[in-house]
Design a protein around this motif. Structure first.
Motif, PDB file in Angstrom:
ATOM      1  N   THR A  39       0.832  -1.206   0.000  1.00  0.00           N
ATOM      2  CA  THR A  39       0.000   0.000   0.000  1.00  0.00           C
ATOM      3  C   THR A  39       0.867   1.256   0.000  1.00  0.00           C
ATOM      4  OG1 THR A  39      -1.713  -1.204   1.206  1.00  0.00           O
ATOM      5  CG2 THR A  39      -1.858   1.202   1.215  1.00  0.00           C
ATOM      6  N   ALA A  40       1.915   1.259   0.831  1.00  0.00           N
ATOM      7  CA  ALA A  40       2.823   2.410   0.873  1.00  0.00           C
ATOM      8  C   ALA A  40       3.477   2.626  -0.493  1.00  0.00           C
ATOM      9  CB  ALA A  40       3.882   2.208   1.947  1.00  0.00           C
ATOM     10  N   GLY A  41       3.891   1.530  -1.117  1.00  0.00           N
ATOM     11  CA  GLY A  41       4.481   1.635  -2.458  1.00  0.00           C
ATOM     12  C   GLY A  41       3.494   2.174  -3.474  1.00  0.00           C
ATOM     13  N   ASP A  42       2.245   1.736  -3.379  1.00  0.00           N
ATOM     14  CA  ASP A  42       1.210   2.246  -4.292  1.00  0.00           C
ATOM     15  C   ASP A  42       0.992   3.747  -4.092  1.00  0.00           C
ATOM     16  OD1 ASP A  42       0.880  -0.275  -5.342  1.00  0.00           O
ATOM     17  OD2 ASP A  42      -0.936  -0.738  -4.170  1.00  0.00           O
ATOM     18  N   ILE A  43       0.999   4.183  -2.834  1.00  0.00           N
ATOM     19  CA  ILE A  43       0.827   5.617  -2.547  1.00  0.00           C
ATOM     20  C   ILE A  43       2.014   6.406  -3.102  1.00  0.00           C
ATOM     21  CG2 ILE A  43       0.727   7.355  -0.714  1.00  0.00           C
ATOM     22  CD1 ILE A  43      -0.803   5.203   0.962  1.00  0.00           C
ATOM     23  N   MET A  44       3.231   5.909  -2.855  1.00  0.00           N
ATOM     24  CA  MET A  44       4.419   6.616  -3.355  1.00  0.00           C
ATOM     25  C   MET A  44       4.446   6.626  -4.885  1.00  0.00           C
ATOM     26  SD  MET A  44       5.665   7.895  -0.710  1.00  0.00           S
ATOM     27  CE  MET A  44       7.072   8.681  -1.448  1.00  0.00           C
ATOM     28  N   ASN A  45       3.910   5.584  -5.509  1.00  0.00           N
ATOM     29  CA  ASN A  45       3.826   5.554  -6.973  1.00  0.00           C
ATOM     30  C   ASN A  45       2.885   6.627  -7.510  1.00  0.00           C
ATOM     31  OD1 ASN A  45       5.634   3.701  -8.095  1.00  0.00           O
ATOM     32  ND2 ASN A  45       4.372   1.993  -7.428  1.00  0.00           N
ATOM     33  N   LEU A  46       1.980   7.096  -6.686  1.00  0.00           N
ATOM     34  CA  LEU A  46       1.122   8.218  -7.078  1.00  0.00           C
ATOM     35  C   LEU A  46       1.863   9.550  -6.945  1.00  0.00           C
ATOM     36  CD1 LEU A  46      -2.212   7.170  -5.324  1.00  0.00           C
ATOM     37  CD2 LEU A  46      -1.686   7.037  -7.769  1.00  0.00           C
ATOM     38  N   ILE A  47       2.757   9.631  -5.976  1.00  0.00           N
ATOM     39  CA  ILE A  47       3.479  10.881  -5.688  1.00  0.00           C
ATOM     40  C   ILE A  47       4.693  11.065  -6.602  1.00  0.00           C
ATOM     41  CG2 ILE A  47       4.831  12.092  -3.920  1.00  0.00           C
ATOM     42  CD1 ILE A  47       2.969  10.736  -1.840  1.00  0.00           C
ATOM     43  N   HIS A  94      16.663  14.308 -13.079  1.00  0.00           N
ATOM     44  CA  HIS A  94      15.226  14.223 -12.782  1.00  0.00           C
ATOM     45  C   HIS A  94      14.476  13.534 -13.920  1.00  0.00           C
ATOM     46  CE1 HIS A  94      14.098  16.096  -8.983  1.00  0.00           C
ATOM     47  NE2 HIS A  94      15.110  16.923  -9.142  1.00  0.00           N
ATOM     48  N   MET A  95      14.860  13.835 -15.151  1.00  0.00           N
ATOM     49  CA  MET A  95      14.233  13.156 -16.290  1.00  0.00           C
ATOM     50  C   MET A  95      14.515  11.656 -16.247  1.00  0.00           C
ATOM     51  SD  MET A  95      14.712  15.520 -19.628  1.00  0.00           S
ATOM     52  CE  MET A  95      13.579  16.824 -20.005  1.00  0.00           C
ATOM     53  N   ALA A  96      15.736  11.296 -15.897  1.00  0.00           N
ATOM     54  CA  ALA A  96      16.096   9.877 -15.819  1.00  0.00           C
ATOM     55  C   ALA A  96      15.256   9.173 -14.756  1.00  0.00           C
ATOM     56  CB  ALA A  96      17.585   9.724 -15.513  1.00  0.00           C
ATOM     57  N   LEU A  97      15.097   9.815 -13.605  1.00  0.00           N
ATOM     58  CA  LEU A  97      14.265   9.223 -12.555  1.00  0.00           C
ATOM     59  C   LEU A  97      12.814   9.103 -13.015  1.00  0.00           C
ATOM     60  CD1 LEU A  97      15.676  11.028  -9.388  1.00  0.00           C
ATOM     61  CD2 LEU A  97      15.867   8.594  -9.925  1.00  0.00           C
ATOM     62  N   VAL A 101      13.879   5.304 -14.518  1.00  0.00           N
ATOM     63  CA  VAL A 101      13.959   4.542 -13.268  1.00  0.00           C
ATOM     64  C   VAL A 101      12.573   4.238 -12.713  1.00  0.00           C
ATOM     65  CG1 VAL A 101      14.833   4.569 -10.901  1.00  0.00           C
ATOM     66  CG2 VAL A 101      16.249   5.468 -12.759  1.00  0.00           C
ATOM     67  N   LEU A 102      11.694   5.220 -12.670  1.00  0.00           N
ATOM     68  CA  LEU A 102      10.348   5.002 -12.125  1.00  0.00           C
ATOM     69  C   LEU A 102       9.574   3.930 -12.897  1.00  0.00           C
ATOM     70  CD1 LEU A 102       8.219   5.776 -10.014  1.00  0.00           C
ATOM     71  CD2 LEU A 102       7.498   7.615 -11.552  1.00  0.00           C
ATOM     72  N   PRO A 103       9.515   3.989 -14.233  1.00  0.00           N
ATOM     73  CA  PRO A 103       8.814   2.912 -14.945  1.00  0.00           C
ATOM     74  C   PRO A 103       9.441   1.522 -14.720  1.00  0.00           C
ATOM     75  CG  PRO A 103       9.108   4.791 -16.402  1.00  0.00           C
ATOM     76  CD  PRO A 103       9.899   5.068 -15.156  1.00  0.00           C
ATOM     77  N   MET A 104      10.771   1.467 -14.645  1.00  0.00           N
ATOM     78  CA  MET A 104      11.432   0.185 -14.383  1.00  0.00           C
ATOM     79  C   MET A 104      11.056  -0.335 -13.002  1.00  0.00           C
ATOM     80  SD  MET A 104      15.191   0.997 -16.030  1.00  0.00           S
ATOM     81  CE  MET A 104      15.993  -0.320 -15.175  1.00  0.00           C
ATOM     82  N   ALA A 105      11.050   0.557 -12.014  1.00  0.00           N
ATOM     83  CA  ALA A 105      10.707   0.153 -10.647  1.00  0.00           C
ATOM     84  C   ALA A 105       9.264  -0.317 -10.566  1.00  0.00           C
ATOM     85  CB  ALA A 105      10.949   1.321  -9.687  1.00  0.00           C
ATOM     86  N   ARG A 106       8.377   0.388 -11.245  1.00  0.00           N
ATOM     87  CA  ARG A 106       6.968  -0.019 -11.247  1.00  0.00           C
ATOM     88  C   ARG A 106       6.805  -1.413 -11.865  1.00  0.00           C
ATOM     89  NH1 ARG A 106       3.743   5.410 -13.151  1.00  0.00           N
ATOM     90  NH2 ARG A 106       3.421   6.256 -11.045  1.00  0.00           N
ATOM     91  N   THR A 133      18.033  -3.081  -5.764  1.00  0.00           N
ATOM     92  CA  THR A 133      19.173  -2.446  -6.430  1.00  0.00           C
ATOM     93  C   THR A 133      18.735  -1.166  -7.121  1.00  0.00           C
ATOM     94  OG1 THR A 133      20.224  -4.587  -6.774  1.00  0.00           O
ATOM     95  CG2 THR A 133      20.978  -2.768  -8.166  1.00  0.00           C
ATOM     96  N   LEU A 134      17.630  -1.230  -7.844  1.00  0.00           N
ATOM     97  CA  LEU A 134      17.112  -0.053  -8.537  1.00  0.00           C
ATOM     98  C   LEU A 134      16.706   1.028  -7.540  1.00  0.00           C
ATOM     99  CD1 LEU A 134      16.531   0.988 -11.383  1.00  0.00           C
ATOM    100  CD2 LEU A 134      14.229   0.057 -11.167  1.00  0.00           C
ATOM    101  N   HIS A 135      16.115   0.627  -6.419  1.00  0.00           N
ATOM    102  CA  HIS A 135      15.718   1.582  -5.383  1.00  0.00           C
ATOM    103  C   HIS A 135      16.950   2.274  -4.794  1.00  0.00           C
ATOM    104  CE1 HIS A 135      14.538   2.912  -1.334  1.00  0.00           C
ATOM    105  NE2 HIS A 135      13.424   3.276  -1.958  1.00  0.00           N
ATOM    106  N   THR A 136      18.019   1.528  -4.589  1.00  0.00           N
ATOM    107  CA  THR A 136      19.260   2.110  -4.075  1.00  0.00           C
ATOM    108  C   THR A 136      19.809   3.142  -5.046  1.00  0.00           C
ATOM    109  OG1 THR A 136      19.777   0.077  -2.879  1.00  0.00           O
ATOM    110  CG2 THR A 136      21.620   1.575  -3.325  1.00  0.00           C
ATOM    111  N   ILE A 137      19.812   2.803  -6.332  1.00  0.00           N
ATOM    112  CA  ILE A 137      20.276   3.746  -7.352  1.00  0.00           C
ATOM    113  C   ILE A 137      19.405   4.994  -7.348  1.00  0.00           C
ATOM    114  CG2 ILE A 137      20.479   4.114  -9.859  1.00  0.00           C
ATOM    115  CD1 ILE A 137      21.268   1.081 -10.001  1.00  0.00           C
ATOM    116  N   SER A 138      18.104   4.809  -7.306  1.00  0.00           N
ATOM    117  CA  SER A 138      17.167   5.928  -7.288  1.00  0.00           C
ATOM    118  C   SER A 138      17.398   6.824  -6.074  1.00  0.00           C
ATOM    119  CB  SER A 138      15.729   5.397  -7.289  1.00  0.00           C
ATOM    120  OG  SER A 138      14.808   6.440  -7.104  1.00  0.00           O
TER     121      SER A 138
END
Length: 166
Positions: A39-47, A94-97, A101-106, A133-138
């Motif tokens: 749930t927390a991940g889903d909320i952060m994915n909105l932000i 910021h564009m890379a994130l 990175v965000l679509p890959m993490a999702r 690993t991706l989260h650490t990079i992000s």
């Protein structure tokens, strides 16, 4: 008008710094401490899409303000070269994130929960490891962005102050 543009640029950089600190050190920890991981991940994915997009959009707006200033002051690009290079790096990171990175993490997160539903725990753990690993990079890129934002603020503040006193 140049003074107003200087104030706007400093205000925008200050907003970026505040948003970075607020999202990283307040919002995310509070959300993850009050909700389960999914749930927390889903909320952060909105932000996150708005947060990451705001970084590069504000950067482009600051570029525009520098461009407006350069109409009257042709030497500004040379004098603010360090600022412009750092701003370029900030926009790109910021564009890379936002766009990479965000679509890959999702995708990894979706695969992880899908595999858990299918009771393929071993495969899910492999995906979760990739996500970590991706989260650490992000997270590192995000902290790097914060450092750049602080650099941009002090650079612009000190440079514009020095020019006004000259």
């Amino acid at each position: 008008m140049s003074k107003y543009i200087d104030v706007l640029i400093l205000l925008l950089i200050g907003i970026l710094i505040g948003a970075n600190i607020w999202t990283t050190f307040v919002v995310a920890p509070v959300i993850f401490s009050h909700f389960d991981k999914k749930t927390a991940g889903d909320i952060m994915n909105l932000i996150f899409p708005y947060y990451f997009a705001s970084g590069w959009v504000v950067g482009v707006v600051i570029y525009t303000f520098i461009g407006i200033k350069s109409i009257k002051d042709k030497g500004i690009i040379r004098r603010y070269l360090g600022f412009i290079i750092a701003l370029s790096i900030l926009i790109l990171s910021h564009m890379a994130l936002h766009k990479t990175v965000l679509p890959m993490a999702r995708t990894l997160n979706h695969q992880y929960y899908q595999l858990l539903q299918e009771e393929k725990k071993a495969d899910a753990e492999k995906i979760h490891s990739k996500f970590k690993t991706l989260h650490t990079i992000s997270s590192l890129v995000n902290l790097f962005n914060l450092a750049i934002e602080v650099y941009l603020f002090q650079y612009y503040f000190l440079r514009s102050r020095k020019e006004r006193n000259s």
